[in-house]
Design a protein around this motif. Structure first.
Motif, PDB file in Angstrom:
ATOM      1  N   UNK A 179     -28.063  88.524  38.362  1.00  0.00           N
ATOM      2  CA  UNK A 179     -29.330  88.404  37.645  1.00  0.00           C
ATOM      3  C   UNK A 179     -29.354  89.353  36.444  1.00  0.00           C
ATOM      4  N   UNK A 180     -28.905  90.594  36.648  1.00  0.00           N
ATOM      5  CA  UNK A 180     -28.898  91.569  35.554  1.00  0.00           C
ATOM      6  C   UNK A 180     -28.008  91.104  34.412  1.00  0.00           C
ATOM      7  N   UNK A 181     -26.870  90.522  34.738  1.00  0.00           N
ATOM      8  CA  UNK A 181     -25.960  90.033  33.698  1.00  0.00           C
ATOM      9  C   UNK A 181     -26.590  88.864  32.947  1.00  0.00           C
ATOM     10  N   UNK A 182     -27.212  87.938  33.685  1.00  0.00           N
ATOM     11  CA  UNK A 182     -27.847  86.787  33.044  1.00  0.00           C
ATOM     12  C   UNK A 182     -28.987  87.232  32.134  1.00  0.00           C
ATOM     13  N   UNK A 185     -28.069  88.742  28.887  1.00  0.00           N
ATOM     14  CA  UNK A 185     -27.696  87.776  27.850  1.00  0.00           C
ATOM     15  C   UNK A 185     -28.914  87.008  27.318  1.00  0.00           C
ATOM     16  N   UNK A 186     -30.101  87.425  27.772  1.00  0.00           N
ATOM     17  CA  UNK A 186     -31.313  86.767  27.299  1.00  0.00           C
ATOM     18  C   UNK A 186     -31.626  85.467  28.001  1.00  0.00           C
ATOM     19  N   UNK A 187     -31.001  85.248  29.162  1.00  0.00           N
ATOM     20  CA  UNK A 187     -31.238  84.001  29.895  1.00  0.00           C
ATOM     21  C   UNK A 187     -32.418  84.152  30.852  1.00  0.00           C
ATOM     22  N   UNK A 188     -33.132  83.058  31.082  1.00  0.00           N
ATOM     23  CA  UNK A 188     -34.195  83.032  32.077  1.00  0.00           C
ATOM     24  C   UNK A 188     -33.563  82.750  33.427  1.00  0.00           C
ATOM     25  N   UNK A 189     -33.793  83.641  34.387  1.00  0.00           N
ATOM     26  CA  UNK A 189     -33.094  83.512  35.664  1.00  0.00           C
ATOM     27  C   UNK A 189     -33.952  84.055  36.796  1.00  0.00           C
ATOM     28  N   UNK A 190     -33.620  83.611  38.017  1.00  0.00           N
ATOM     29  CA  UNK A 190     -34.295  84.088  39.220  1.00  0.00           C
ATOM     30  C   UNK A 190     -33.288  84.078  40.366  1.00  0.00           C
ATOM     31  N   UNK A 191     -33.625  84.750  41.472  1.00  0.00           N
ATOM     32  CA  UNK A 191     -32.736  84.794  42.627  1.00  0.00           C
ATOM     33  C   UNK A 191     -33.449  84.298  43.873  1.00  0.00           C
ATOM     34  N   UNK A 192     -32.662  83.916  44.855  1.00  0.00           N
ATOM     35  CA  UNK A 192     -33.224  83.452  46.119  1.00  0.00           C
ATOM     36  C   UNK A 192     -33.987  84.542  46.828  1.00  0.00           C
ATOM     37  N   UNK A 193     -33.443  85.779  46.842  1.00  0.00           N
ATOM     38  CA  UNK A 193     -34.109  86.878  47.555  1.00  0.00           C
ATOM     39  C   UNK A 193     -35.364  87.343  46.834  1.00  0.00           C
ATOM     40  N   UNK A 194     -35.495  87.006  45.553  1.00  0.00           N
ATOM     41  CA  UNK A 194     -36.696  87.368  44.804  1.00  0.00           C
ATOM     42  C   UNK A 194     -37.861  86.457  45.150  1.00  0.00           C
ATOM     43  N   UNK A 195     -37.577  85.178  45.417  1.00  0.00           N
ATOM     44  CA  UNK A 195     -38.661  84.236  45.705  1.00  0.00           C
ATOM     45  C   UNK A 195     -39.010  84.198  47.181  1.00  0.00           C
ATOM     46  N   UNK A 206     -33.547  75.959  47.077  1.00  0.00           N
ATOM     47  CA  UNK A 206     -34.423  74.963  46.444  1.00  0.00           C
ATOM     48  C   UNK A 206     -35.643  75.633  45.819  1.00  0.00           C
ATOM     49  N   UNK A 207     -36.206  76.612  46.531  1.00  0.00           N
ATOM     50  CA  UNK A 207     -37.363  77.331  46.005  1.00  0.00           C
ATOM     51  C   UNK A 207     -36.994  78.073  44.723  1.00  0.00           C
ATOM     52  N   UNK A 208     -35.847  78.726  44.730  1.00  0.00           N
ATOM     53  CA  UNK A 208     -35.399  79.460  43.542  1.00  0.00           C
ATOM     54  C   UNK A 208     -35.145  78.508  42.372  1.00  0.00           C
ATOM     55  N   UNK A 209     -34.579  77.343  42.655  1.00  0.00           N
ATOM     56  CA  UNK A 209     -34.286  76.365  41.593  1.00  0.00           C
ATOM     57  C   UNK A 209     -35.578  75.872  40.953  1.00  0.00           C
ATOM     58  N   UNK A 210     -36.562  75.510  41.773  1.00  0.00           N
ATOM     59  CA  UNK A 210     -37.837  75.022  41.233  1.00  0.00           C
ATOM     60  C   UNK A 210     -38.531  76.131  40.457  1.00  0.00           C
ATOM     61  N   UNK A 211     -38.468  77.349  40.969  1.00  0.00           N
ATOM     62  CA  UNK A 211     -39.054  78.488  40.261  1.00  0.00           C
ATOM     63  C   UNK A 211     -38.396  78.666  38.896  1.00  0.00           C
ATOM     64  N   UNK A 212     -37.062  78.601  38.856  1.00  0.00           N
ATOM     65  CA  UNK A 212     -36.329  78.766  37.594  1.00  0.00           C
ATOM     66  C   UNK A 212     -36.666  77.650  36.608  1.00  0.00           C
ATOM     67  N   UNK A 213     -36.863  76.441  37.124  1.00  0.00           N
ATOM     68  CA  UNK A 213     -37.123  75.300  36.236  1.00  0.00           C
ATOM     69  C   UNK A 213     -38.441  75.436  35.486  1.00  0.00           C
ATOM     70  N   UNK A 214     -39.373  76.216  36.046  1.00  0.00           N
ATOM     71  CA  UNK A 214     -40.685  76.407  35.425  1.00  0.00           C
ATOM     72  C   UNK A 214     -40.689  77.531  34.396  1.00  0.00           C
ATOM     73  N   UNK A 215     -39.698  78.404  34.441  1.00  0.00           N
ATOM     74  CA  UNK A 215     -39.746  79.622  33.647  1.00  0.00           C
ATOM     75  C   UNK A 215     -39.936  79.389  32.154  1.00  0.00           C
ATOM     76  N   UNK A 216     -39.174  78.501  31.509  1.00  0.00           N
ATOM     77  CA  UNK A 216     -39.341  78.377  30.054  1.00  0.00           C
ATOM     78  C   UNK A 216     -40.758  78.012  29.634  1.00  0.00           C
ATOM     79  N   UNK A 217     -41.320  76.955  30.224  1.00  0.00           N
ATOM     80  CA  UNK A 217     -42.647  76.515  29.811  1.00  0.00           C
ATOM     81  C   UNK A 217     -43.721  77.523  30.227  1.00  0.00           C
ATOM     82  N   UNK A 218     -43.629  78.056  31.437  1.00  0.00           N
ATOM     83  CA  UNK A 218     -44.657  78.969  31.933  1.00  0.00           C
ATOM     84  C   UNK A 218     -44.663  80.290  31.157  1.00  0.00           C
ATOM     85  N   UNK A 219     -43.489  80.810  30.820  1.00  0.00           N
ATOM     86  CA  UNK A 219     -43.432  82.070  30.090  1.00  0.00           C
ATOM     87  C   UNK A 219     -43.962  81.901  28.672  1.00  0.00           C
TER      88      UNK A 219
END
Length: 730
Positions: A179-182, A185-195, A206-219
């Motif tokens: 996550x720190x590396x991503x 690099x300025x990437x929007x990212x999330x982890x399974x243990x975070x969600x 699956x929860x992490x994937x759906x969470x990540x998919x929302x990041x661009x629009x929500x942020x």
């Protein structure tokens, strides 16, 4: 004008709530001390990119501050709900996600399959696309391997990254490193243990994937909203409504936007709990097109596990059930054998069809009844009235029928022109061969038929006691549905004050909330207290006042889950300022009305500085009077005259903090029941100071006593504590 004169009489502190609806965005301001409504504004909800709903939020806030003459520095709390996450999922407006799966040793191949979730269906015909790469973590992966994997995913088209490793809830180091590396690099990212901290690799991924998919629009939306709030001069932290009825700060939302799903319906339920102080009820938020229905018991909303497109995710949402009937729904008619009849109401509404409510016309200019198709794919059996002037077209709705039958109180948002309604219903009745009263009753009966099964299902699914449950109506269309529904079901009902902006009020009053879950086999008392403390610290970090925090801990023995939910306010309202000078007779009358008995049968069982506990002994006879059962029903009334807790059958004892452990042990022992699952202890509640401490959901006496102790630590030794045990023996 002398300095300060323009704000004379204005509250020094206000709480601002903004609710984003499908049609309108409402903003309201509440006096932070008296909790009185001091201003409101309404603007059309904006849906178009790139701003999305953020533009409507910003416009409603600016309008509110200007029209209510609120100084930005007086805003001490500001929060908003959002439909952005829900709309994104329904419309498939989400980012393509690159998944970095991880796993070690002999189970690496299982982790590879468990993290490759493929294309996820979000709604019928709408999918979330993923690309998957896997890193074997038997040996810690190098930065170069992580960088190379990220490059592959970006080249495949990923716009956000989800990182998920098997057993990361125990050892999140590899996820956090990737996550720190991503993020570096300025990437929007999330982890399974975070969600989520629950086991179950596929669901967590699956929860992490759906969470990540929302990041661009929500942020994008969140950043725009926060920037505008700061430019308006408001310095209070910006809070976002969660799907479980609480709020979180904007930093928490930036990490877990998935928690905002269904935050719109959650706002109304928050108002039912915080503004209306409903202890047990079914809350119906009635709009123009649909009605959201949810349940409240013991002052808490009922929660369920989240789902997206039928897939389970590790989030919690309110159990909100939506039906396609509301204040603006259009009736449908069919003719058979020359006789017309109404056979349904909705799902199309006046808003969707572009029609006028008869109730809200100054003068009903009618010509004839017409049956139309509101939308091209709809059947042509929706009842409308063609007007003479300017080709105007009207429709009768549940709002109109409820007005005609005298069910809408004057001053209510749904109150309309009864003369115009009478003319239209007269025409409809003639077509149906009935009286106008019968026609209006038929329309409301059909509308209620859509709602009744959902109300009954909520009562059954959550094992609510129908004898203590009330129907509470919110939303601008509440009076169109709820009074008739209450009459039909023989249930008590009430219409919320300020019903049209009740959700915005809920946003303004919602508590900061966080839920911490851990899977622990045979948890010790120290384990339980550790999870409790983690939840407490989470809401403290977001700005909750330490004295306002309530924590409810539940144990799920089947799934080995310890769950702690903490909630707290950014400030503590002095309840003494809200105190009503009620006489003993008035309190007894309130309790008697709730208990449905004569006042002379009600007695005071216990009293503390903040609460009065009333009860009555009820006797029910069965088998032709040969067998009788007794219940001791209890009601807790606070200083403001609100019924805060209803117990169908229970017992209460009073003592100082030092005696509470013994009182708990005694009540649990006397009221425990034995069944196939072994010993089942009663639900225990403590009335401690101004708090009602919920100790239900625990498995044994020791756990109850352990979790009671932190609530008693700062109490004076001579303080009066009331201990209540609730059991549902038949």
């Amino acid at each position: 004008m002398p300095k300060g004169e323009e704000n004379a009489g204005k509250p020094a502190k206000v709480r601002v709530g903004i609710d984003v609806g499908g049609t309108f965005t409402h903003a309201i301001a509440i006096d932070a001390v008296t909790l009185e409504l001091v201003g409101k504004a309404k603007v059309p909800t904006t849906h178009t990119a790139p701003e999305g709903v953020a533009r409507g939020i910003i416009q409603s806030l600016a309008t509110l501050l200007k029209e209510a003459q609120i100084a930005p520095e007086n805003v001490t709390f500001i929060a908003h709900s959002t439909t952005q996450a829900t709309n994104a999922l329904l419309e498939g407006d989400v980012a393509t996600v690159g998944i970095i799966g991880m796993g070690a040793g002999a189970n690496a191949w299982l982790a590879r399959m468990g993290t490759n979730v493929g294309k996820i269906e979000l709604a019928p015909g709408k999918f979330l696309t993923t690309h998957h790469r896997f890193i074997d973590t038997t040996r810690p992966p190098s930065d170069e391997i992580i960088e190379k994997t990220l490059d592959e995913l970006l080249n495949a088209g990923a716009k956000a990254i989800a990182i998920s490793e098997a057993f990361s809830v125990d050892a999140p180091e590899n996820e956090e490193r990737a996550l720190a590396i991503a993020q570096g690099r300025g990437l929007l990212a999330t982890t399974g243990s975070e969600v989520s901290q629950l086991y179950g690799l596929k669901v967590r991924t699956r929860t992490a994937v759906i969470n990540a998919s929302m990041l661009p629009r929500m942020l994008e939306s969140a950043n725009m909203t926060e920037k505008s709030v700061r430019e308006a001069g408001i310095r209070a932290p910006l809070m976002i409504m969660r799907s479980d009825g609480g709020v979180m700060d904007i930093e928490a939302m930036r990490r877990r936007p998935i928690l905002t799903m269904l935050s719109g319906p959650a706002a109304g339920v928050a108002a039912a709990m915080m503004f209306l102080h409903i202890s047990d009820g079914i809350f119906l938020e009635v709009g123009g097109t649909s009605t959201d229905i949810s349940a409240i018991t013991n002052g808490k909303a009922k929660i369920r596990s989240g789902e997206v497109g039928g897939h389970r995710v590790y989030t919690h949402t309110l159990d909100v059930r939506t039906v396609g009937v509301a204040g603006g729904s259009i009736p449908r008619m069919r003719k058979g054998g020359g006789q017309a009849e109404l056979f349904d109401v909705g799902p199309r509404s006046a808003h969707i069809a572009g029609l006028k409510y008869v109730a809200f016309t100054k003068e009903f200019d009618h010509a004839e009844i017409q049956l139309i198709s509101p939308l091209s794919q709809d059947p042509g059996d929706y009842v409308t009235f063609a007007g003479r002037a300017e080709k105007s077209q009207y429709c009768l709705t549940p709002t109109c029928a409820s007005n005609f039958l005298g069910l809408v109180p004057e001053g209510d948002p749904a109150f309309g022109n009864r003369e115009a309604i009478a003319s239209a219903i007269g025409l409809l009745a003639k077509e149906l061969g009935s009286t106008p009263e019968e026609a209006a009753d038929r329309l409301l009966a059909l509308a209620s038929q859509r709602v009744i099964p959902v109300v009954k299902a909520l009562i059954k699914d959550h094992k609510l006691d129908p004898s203590i449950v009330s129907l509470i109506g919110g939303g601008g269309g509440a009076a169109a549905i709820v009074p008739y529904l209450g009459k039909t079901l023989s249930m008590r009902h009430q219409l919320a004050q300020h019903a049209d902006v009740i959700s915005a009020i809920g946003v303004a009053l919602a508590l900061i909330r966080e839920t911490v879950e851990r899977q622990i086999v045979n948890p010790t008392n120290d384990d339980i207290l550790r999870v409790r403390e983690e939840a407490r610290n989470a809401v403290l970090k977001m700005g909750a006042d330490v004295h306002s925090i309530d924590i409810h801990v539940e144990l799920d023995s089947r799934a080995n889950i310890v769950r702690a939910t903490a909630s707290g306010s950014t400030s503590v309202t002095d309840t003494k300022k809200l105190k009503r000078d009620l006489s003993d007779e008035e309190k007894i009358a309130l309790a008697a009305e709730s208990l449905r008995v004569a006042p002379d049968l009600v007695s005071l069982k216990a009293q503390s500085e903040h609460f009065s506990l009333y009860g009555v002994k009820l006797t029910a006879r069965k088998l032709f009077g040969l067998l009788s059962t007794h219940t001791h029903s209890l009601r807790v009334i606070d200083q403001a005259g609100n019924i805060r807790l209803q117990v169908r059958n229970g017992e209460a004892l009073t003592g100082n903090p030092g005696a509470v452990s013994q009182l708990i042990a005694r009540l649990v022992e006397e009221h425990s029941q034995w069944g196939d699952a072994g010993k089942v202890i009663p639900a225990v509640f403590l009335l401690v100071g101004p708090k009602i401490v919920d100790l239900s959901g625990l498995l044994d006496t020791e756990q109850v006593i352990t979790l009671a102790q932190p609530e008693l630590e700062n109490q004076p030794q001579d303080a009066k504590v009331i201990v209540i045990a609730s059991t549902d023996r038949q």
